[in-house]
Design an enzyme around this catalytic site. Structure first.
Site, mmCIF file in Angstrom:
data_model
loop_
_atom_site.group_PDB
_atom_site.id
_atom_site.type_symbol
_atom_site.label_atom_id
_atom_site.label_comp_id
_atom_site.label_asym_id
_atom_site.label_seq_id
_atom_site.Cartn_x
_atom_site.Cartn_y
_atom_site.Cartn_z
ATOM 1 N N CYS A 2 0.812 -1.208 0.000
ATOM 2 C CA CYS A 2 0.000 0.000 0.000
ATOM 3 C C CYS A 2 0.852 1.268 0.000
ATOM 4 O O CYS A 2 2.067 1.219 0.200
ATOM 5 C CB CYS A 2 -0.933 -0.005 1.191
ATOM 6 S SG CYS A 2 -0.522 1.139 2.483
ATOM 7 N N LYS A 582 5.597 -4.721 -5.859
ATOM 8 C CA LYS A 582 6.991 -4.345 -6.099
ATOM 9 C C LYS A 582 7.801 -4.225 -4.817
ATOM 10 O O LYS A 582 8.880 -4.773 -4.696
ATOM 11 C CB LYS A 582 7.055 -3.025 -6.858
ATOM 12 C CG LYS A 582 8.489 -2.626 -7.176
ATOM 13 C CD LYS A 582 8.620 -2.113 -8.575
ATOM 14 C CE LYS A 582 10.060 -1.996 -9.002
ATOM 15 N NZ LYS A 582 10.585 -3.206 -9.595
HETATM 16 N N1 GLU Z 1 -4.595 -3.653 7.185
HETATM 17 C C1 GLU Z 1 -5.174 -2.530 6.507
HETATM 18 C C2 GLU Z 1 -6.356 -2.904 5.670
HETATM 19 O O1 GLU Z 1 -6.573 -4.044 5.341
HETATM 20 C C3 GLU Z 1 -4.154 -1.764 5.669
HETATM 21 C C4 GLU Z 1 -3.618 -2.571 4.541
HETATM 22 C C5 GLU Z 1 -2.621 -1.762 3.709
HETATM 23 O O2 GLU Z 1 -1.469 -1.653 4.132
HETATM 24 O O3 GLU Z 1 -3.019 -1.279 2.641
HETATM 25 O O4 GLU Z 1 -7.133 -2.049 5.335
#
Ligand code: GLU
Length: 587
Positions: A2, A582
């Protein structure tokens, strides 16, 4: 994985944030969202590709946060997408990572009558902060107290309705770029590279507040203020553009000669202290994950072959048995594109605690790995956007070769050899017919199920990397076999029509490799060879120039192109193969 982005400054925040999120796209995501302050906090969240709608439908603002989500807890939906709002809408929060104890915390909070709207672990953080706010009047203090209760590798960013940004880091990357009165928060420096020359790499256990055009850094545990040390961000070419190529992957393969020249542009003097330390180290290790793990292995090969140093290559995810062996007299070398690979960082952290000296060769400026290294080297290969690494792998092994030649006192020969290599590579990549030939073979190979690769000595890691590229790009099964080991097991799989890719250089291993070719041919295999001399046993031949000691680096190019054209032929998402990301910042 993310991406997190935050902005405060004089420009229009929704546009800047959207642009930032687009530059973080390469990390992989399934949904995204932006929150800005316009009297109150306004949020816009979407599932799927990042479009322009988000920015356009948000009011003008000078402060906001954005997030690209890679769902770990709760399905891919607008409700679960970030940023999430607090109950009183005073703040919005986005998270990168996993709250490992979220169930426990959720139970406690539910008992205290807190309600949950999404199925994310993220919302637990918000309710926890709200709970802390009952006793602590300061939001920053409540964030600090809540963050200390989270287990796992996490980074959070918060936007408040009174125009502040607060972020806390423990694991996932966080960098803060400063340009005059403008402040950018992000998961990497590439996302704000066009605007920023100086950045702060926030360390684990630190919290940062941006308020009134100023940033203040805190230690999360003690709450003490910390000095802010800015690094120069030198992304020579920060352009993220396909420049007319259909895919980033092809563009990046074509940039291989450039990245080798970048290795050559480095003044050898920068290596002096590092090389002294390699020479006197008791044990030298190289370490990486995925393609960088194979580069680590090839760097170790060059250090053994030319540097005459017994170097052990390690894979980031599988090193536990080495932990007890590490000593303060050892040295560990980590090549990495992002400098944020969680598996590798975890090993480096353990090694550092034991006094091991760390050297890194990283492409992304301002990374955790660079920051924690005793010897810091930058690849300066320019942004690599395709999830499959190509030019950075080439840069890493060319660097390993150069270091080894400097160690052996053959710095000039090494440089001349790399120069020749870069030239030959450029010629090879320029010839249209080379691409046509590989395209045709890719069409054939795309119809098969299992592809075998044979190689030895300098080409062993090259066939391993060829295997990785084929698997990543085509989703077909590929299997790299040390040429001499074939007869001990994999020969059972050889039958009529089985495709075998052989990589062979004019070196000491040539005869053994050709021997293996005879063995697979005798059982009906179809042999596609990559090398500089044709042999009657080859059914197909991809000819490359003989670049001597660097021929292994030359040989990776046709393999990368083959994987590229196979992915293309099969209609796969070339720049973003399924299921992989990545920069793998979670374990
Ligand atoms: N654990 C969070 C979720 O599932 C964040 C995941 C992420 O790092 O995008 O929304």
């Amino acid at each position: 994985m993310c991406g997190i982005f935050g902005y405060v400054g004089s420009k229009n925040a929704p546009e800047i944030i959207l642009e930032g999120l687009k530059r973080l796209e390469y990390r992989g995501y399934d949904s995204w969202g932006i929150a800005v302050v316009a009297d109150e906090i306004k949020v816009n969240k979407k599932v799927g590709a990042i479009g322009d709608l988000g920015a356009a439908s948000l009011p003008g603002s000078t402060i906001g946060i954005g997030h690209t989500r890679w769902a770990t807890h709760g399905g891919v939906s607008e409700t679960n997408a970030h940023p999430h709002l607090s109950s009183d809408k005073f703040f919005a929060l986005a998270q990168n990572g996993i709250v490992e104890n979220y169930l426990e915390l959720k139970e406690i909070l539910k008992k205290k009558k807190y309600k949950f709207e999404s199925s994310t672990d993220t919302e637990v953080i918000i309710r926890l902060i709200e709970n802390k706010l009952l006793d602590l009047s300061h939001l920053k203090e409540a964030v600090r107290a809540a963050f200390l209760e989270l287990e796992g590798r996490n980074t959070i960013i918060i936007l408040t309705a009174d125009n502040q940004l607060i972020a806390a880091r423990n694991g996932s990357p966080l960098v803060v770029g400063i340009s005059g009165k403008e402040i950018f928060f992000s998961s990497d420096t590439l996302s704000f590279a066009p605007f920023v020359k100086k950045a702060l790499v926030v360390d684990n256990g630190q919290l940062i507040v941006a308020s009134n055009g100023q940033i203040t850094l805190f230690d999360i545990k003690s709450g003490q203020k910390l000095p802010v040390v800015l690094d120069n961000i030198d992304f020579e070419s920060s352009k993220v553009d396909k420049e007319g190529y259909e895919h980033f992957m092809l563009k990046e393969i074509v940039e291989s000669p450039y990245v080798i020249n970048q290795v050559l542009n480095q003044d050898p003097k920068v290596y002096e202290d590092f090389i002294r330390n390699i020479k006197k180290a008791k044990n030298v290790y190289t370490i990486g994950s995925g393609t960088a793990g194979i580069a680590a292995s090839q760097i170790a090969f060059y250090l053994r072959e030319f540097g005459k140093i017994a170097v052990v290559p390690l894979i980031g995810a599988d090193t536990n048995d080495y932990f007890d062996l590490l000593t303060r007299d050892d040295l560990m070398i980590a090549p990495s594109q992002s400098g944020e690979t969680a598996d590798v960082l975890e090993v480096l952290e353990i090694a550092k605690k034991k006094g091991v000296k760390i050297a890194s060769y990283v492409n992304m400026p301002g990374s955790t790995m660079t920051r924690m290294s005793d010897f810091k080297f930058m690849a300066k290969a320019g942004p690599e956007i395709c999830v499959m690494s190509t030019k950075v792998f080439t840069s890493q092994i060319a660097w390993g070769y150069m270091i080894s030649k400097i160690i052996s006192g053959q710095e000039k020969e090494g440089a001349a050899s790399l120069k020749k290599l870069a030239g030959e590579m450029e010629i090879y990549l320029d010839i249209k017919n080379n691409h046509e030939q590989i395209k045709k073979l890719a069409k054939k190979l795309a119809k098969t199920k299992d592809i075998f690769l044979l190689g030895k000595y300098q080409n062993f890691n090259i066939i391993r990397e060829g295997m990785v590229k084929i698997i990543e790009g085509s989703y077909l099964h590929a299997h790299a076999i040390p040429a001499g080991d074939l007869k001990h097991y994999a020969i059972t799989l050889m039958e009529k029509g089985v495709p075998v890719i052989v990589v062979v250089s004019e070196d000491v291993a040539k005869d053994d490799v050709l021997n293996a070719v005879n063995q697979v041919k005798a059982r009906g295999a179809q042999v596609l060879a990559i090398g500089s001399k044709k042999h009657e046993q080859f059914d197909y031949f991809l000819e490359v120039a003989d670049t001597g000691e660097t021929s292994a680096i030359m040989n990776i190019i046709p393999l990368q192109l083959l994987a590229y054209y196979m992915a293309f032929e099969l209609g796969n998402n070339v720049d973003k193969p399924r299921n992989i990301a990545k920069s793998v910042t979670v374990k």
